[in-house]
Enzyme design. Structure first.
Site, PDB file in Angstrom:
ATOM      1  N   SER A 152       0.847  -1.202   0.000  1.00 16.10           N
ATOM      2  CA  SER A 152       0.000   0.000   0.000  1.00 16.10           C
ATOM      3  C   SER A 152       0.877   1.245   0.000  1.00 16.10           C
ATOM      4  CB  SER A 152      -0.886   0.025   1.234  1.00 16.10           C
ATOM      5  OG  SER A 152      -1.506   1.299   1.370  1.00 16.10           O
ATOM      6  N   TYR A 166      -3.886  -0.828   9.704  1.00 21.47           N
ATOM      7  CA  TYR A 166      -3.660  -1.187   8.298  1.00 21.47           C
ATOM      8  C   TYR A 166      -2.195  -0.975   7.912  1.00 21.47           C
ATOM      9  CZ  TYR A 166      -4.568  -1.198   3.209  1.00 21.47           C
ATOM     10  OH  TYR A 166      -4.571  -1.474   1.857  1.00 21.47           O
TER      11      TYR A 166
HETATM   12  P1  NDP Z   1     -11.593  -5.468  -2.781  1.00 21.36           P
HETATM   13  O1  NDP Z   1     -12.224  -5.396  -1.425  1.00 21.36           O
HETATM   14  O2  NDP Z   1     -12.226  -4.735  -3.900  1.00 21.36           O
HETATM   15  O3  NDP Z   1     -11.407  -6.990  -3.206  1.00 21.36           O
HETATM   16  C1  NDP Z   1     -10.865  -7.866  -2.261  1.00 21.36           C
HETATM   17  C2  NDP Z   1     -10.712  -9.242  -2.850  1.00 21.36           C
HETATM   18  O4  NDP Z   1     -10.078 -10.045  -1.850  1.00 21.36           O
HETATM   19  C3  NDP Z   1     -12.022  -9.908  -3.170  1.00 21.36           C
HETATM   20  O5  NDP Z   1     -11.807 -10.790  -4.237  1.00 21.36           O
HETATM   21  C4  NDP Z   1     -12.341 -10.678  -1.883  1.00 21.36           C
HETATM   22  O6  NDP Z   1     -13.124 -11.821  -2.075  1.00 21.36           O
HETATM   23  C5  NDP Z   1     -10.954 -11.109  -1.463  1.00 21.36           C
HETATM   24  N1  NDP Z   1     -10.803 -11.322  -0.048  1.00 21.36           N
HETATM   25  C6  NDP Z   1     -11.144 -10.495   0.957  1.00 21.36           C
HETATM   26  N2  NDP Z   1     -10.836 -11.047   2.148  1.00 21.36           N
HETATM   27  C7  NDP Z   1     -10.282 -12.250   1.868  1.00 21.36           C
HETATM   28  C8  NDP Z   1      -9.772 -13.297   2.667  1.00 21.36           C
HETATM   29  N3  NDP Z   1      -9.790 -13.221   4.002  1.00 21.36           N
HETATM   30  N4  NDP Z   1      -9.278 -14.398   2.059  1.00 21.36           N
HETATM   31  C9  NDP Z   1      -9.292 -14.500   0.697  1.00 21.36           C
HETATM   32  N5  NDP Z   1      -9.774 -13.538  -0.112  1.00 21.36           N
HETATM   33  C10 NDP Z   1     -10.270 -12.424   0.474  1.00 21.36           C
HETATM   34  O7  NDP Z   1     -10.083  -4.969  -2.548  1.00 21.36           O
HETATM   35  P2  NDP Z   1      -9.040  -4.230  -3.506  1.00 21.36           P
HETATM   36  O8  NDP Z   1      -9.038  -4.862  -4.843  1.00 21.36           O
HETATM   37  O9  NDP Z   1      -9.243  -2.781  -3.387  1.00 21.36           O
HETATM   38  O10 NDP Z   1      -7.674  -4.552  -2.732  1.00 21.36           O
HETATM   39  C11 NDP Z   1      -6.771  -5.571  -3.119  1.00 21.36           C
HETATM   40  C12 NDP Z   1      -5.474  -5.380  -2.366  1.00 21.36           C
HETATM   41  O11 NDP Z   1      -4.945  -4.094  -2.653  1.00 21.36           O
HETATM   42  C13 NDP Z   1      -5.618  -5.440  -0.844  1.00 21.36           C
HETATM   43  O12 NDP Z   1      -4.500  -6.098  -0.292  1.00 21.36           O
HETATM   44  C14 NDP Z   1      -5.635  -3.977  -0.446  1.00 21.36           C
HETATM   45  O13 NDP Z   1      -5.196  -3.797   0.886  1.00 21.36           O
HETATM   46  C15 NDP Z   1      -4.666  -3.407  -1.461  1.00 21.36           C
HETATM   47  N6  NDP Z   1      -4.791  -1.967  -1.687  1.00 21.36           N
HETATM   48  C16 NDP Z   1      -5.950  -1.432  -2.186  1.00 21.36           C
HETATM   49  C17 NDP Z   1      -6.038  -0.071  -2.388  1.00 21.36           C
HETATM   50  C18 NDP Z   1      -7.272   0.587  -2.923  1.00 21.36           C
HETATM   51  O14 NDP Z   1      -7.338   1.822  -2.901  1.00 21.36           O
HETATM   52  N7  NDP Z   1      -8.268  -0.169  -3.416  1.00 21.36           N
HETATM   53  C19 NDP Z   1      -4.908   0.829  -2.079  1.00 21.36           C
HETATM   54  C20 NDP Z   1      -3.724   0.150  -1.588  1.00 21.36           C
HETATM   55  C21 NDP Z   1      -3.691  -1.198  -1.406  1.00 21.36           C
HETATM   56  P3  NDP Z   1     -14.744 -11.853  -1.852  1.00 21.36           P
HETATM   57  O15 NDP Z   1     -15.339 -11.191  -3.059  1.00 21.36           O
HETATM   58  O16 NDP Z   1     -15.112 -13.272  -1.772  1.00 21.36           O
HETATM   59  O17 NDP Z   1     -15.005 -11.088  -0.604  1.00 21.36           O
END
Ligand code: NDP
Length: 257
Positions: A152, A166
């Site tokens: 991040s 976080y």
């Molecule tokens: P989303 O919440 O849009 O998507 C999350 C994804 O991860 C979904 O596919 C979800 O599955 C899955 N997921 C959530 N929890 C778990 C778990 N415990 N085990 C397995 N799968 C899980 O997130 P983003 O795409 O925004 O984020 C992706 C990564 O990028 C994360 O690590 C986030 O911290 C990081 N990030 C995001 C930013 C942003 O602005 N969006 C900025 C910086 C970093 P399901 O649909 O089944 O819930």
């Protein structure tokens, strides 16, 4: 017209014959990454927890590209499931070349607001699950293996209050990535971390209440897209990035600038 101009534009499938696992691949950055890896030629397994319909849709998009897809229900918060996802991906698709540690949860709030359960949950998904998946994947990877972790922009610049939990977890992944690079380098396996800035996903919608403030913190003045992050991940997953390891790779619109 030169011969160059008459040559149709094609996307070289450079990852043909490789297998990738993306954690959290049913939505957002993970889904975009899974599909882009497939477009680059990889067969792709990915995990999800809640949204089976979204997972099936991503699997369909991968198969439509002519690649094999495996949607695995596996909670990264559960140590056994985090490890089993690696085993199921490798056994289901015949090996493992690329691990993308993308699954993560965002929980922001004042320092005093976090319960012990909140702390355990966030660190279990965002740190322990990443450690365990990397450990299991490295044990199965041959030379050319790739571990790419989604960190991040908050690890580089914390722009305001509310990010203690976080940022603690995501910063641990920087240390893990560097240590993995040192540990796995001689085996020809690279480890890198990608730091997204604010990216328009369900976790952080560009039309959410804090969106304007976040966009203004970037140099380009806007949210990024999941595809923009996925492009960097696919570069790091490919053969061209063989000399890149232990690196932090910002895809943050200049948030850290
Ligand atoms: P989303 O919440 O849009 O998507 C999350 C994804 O991860 C979904 O596919 C979800 O599955 C899955 N997921 C959530 N929890 C778990 C778990 N415990 N085990 C397995 N799968 C899980 O997130 P983003 O795409 O925004 O984020 C992706 C990564 O990028 C994360 O690590 C986030 O911290 C990081 N990030 C995001 C930013 C942003 O602005 N969006 C900025 C910086 C970093 P399901 O649909 O089944 O819930």
């Amino acid at each position: 017209m030169t011969s160059q101009m008459t040559t149709p534009m094609t996307t070289q499938a450079t990852m043909e014959g490789t297998v990738a696992l993306v954690t959290g691949g049913s939505r957002g950055i993970g889904a975009a990454t899974a599909v882009r890896l497939a477009r680059a030629g990889a067969d792709v397994a990915f995990t999800y927890v809640r949204d089976k319909d979204a997972a099936d849709e991503v699997a369909g998009r991968i198969r439509a590209l002519g690649r094999r897809a495996l949607a695995l229900r596996a909670d990264s918060a559960d140590a056994r499931e985090a490890v089993e996802a690696v085993t199921r991906a490798a056994e289901g698709l015949g090996g493992l070349d690329v691990l993308v540690n993308n699954a993560g949860v965002g929980l922001l709030g004042p320092l005093e607001s976090y319960s012990l359960a909140d702390i355990d949950r966030v660190l279990a998904v965002n740190v322990r699950g990443v450690f365990l998946a990397s450990q299991a994947a490295a044990g199965r990877m041959a030379r050319g293996g790739r571990i790419i972790t989604i960190g991040s922009c908050m690890t580089q610049r914390v722009p305001g209050a509310g990010g203690t939990l976080y940022t603690t977890g995501k910063s641990a992944l920087v240390g893990l990535t560097k240590a993995l690079a040192r540990e796995l380098g001689e085996r020809g396996i690279t480890a890198n971390i990608v730091h997204p800035g604010p990216v328009d996903t369900d976790m952080n919608p560009a039309d959410g209440p804090y969106a304007g403030g976040q966009a203004a913190l970037t140099a380009v003045g806007r949210f990024g897209t999941a595809e923009e992050v996925a492009g960097a991940v696919v570069y790091l997953a490919g053969a061209e990035a063989g000399y890149v390891t232990g690196a932090e790779f910002s895809v943050d619109g200049g948030h850290a600038a």
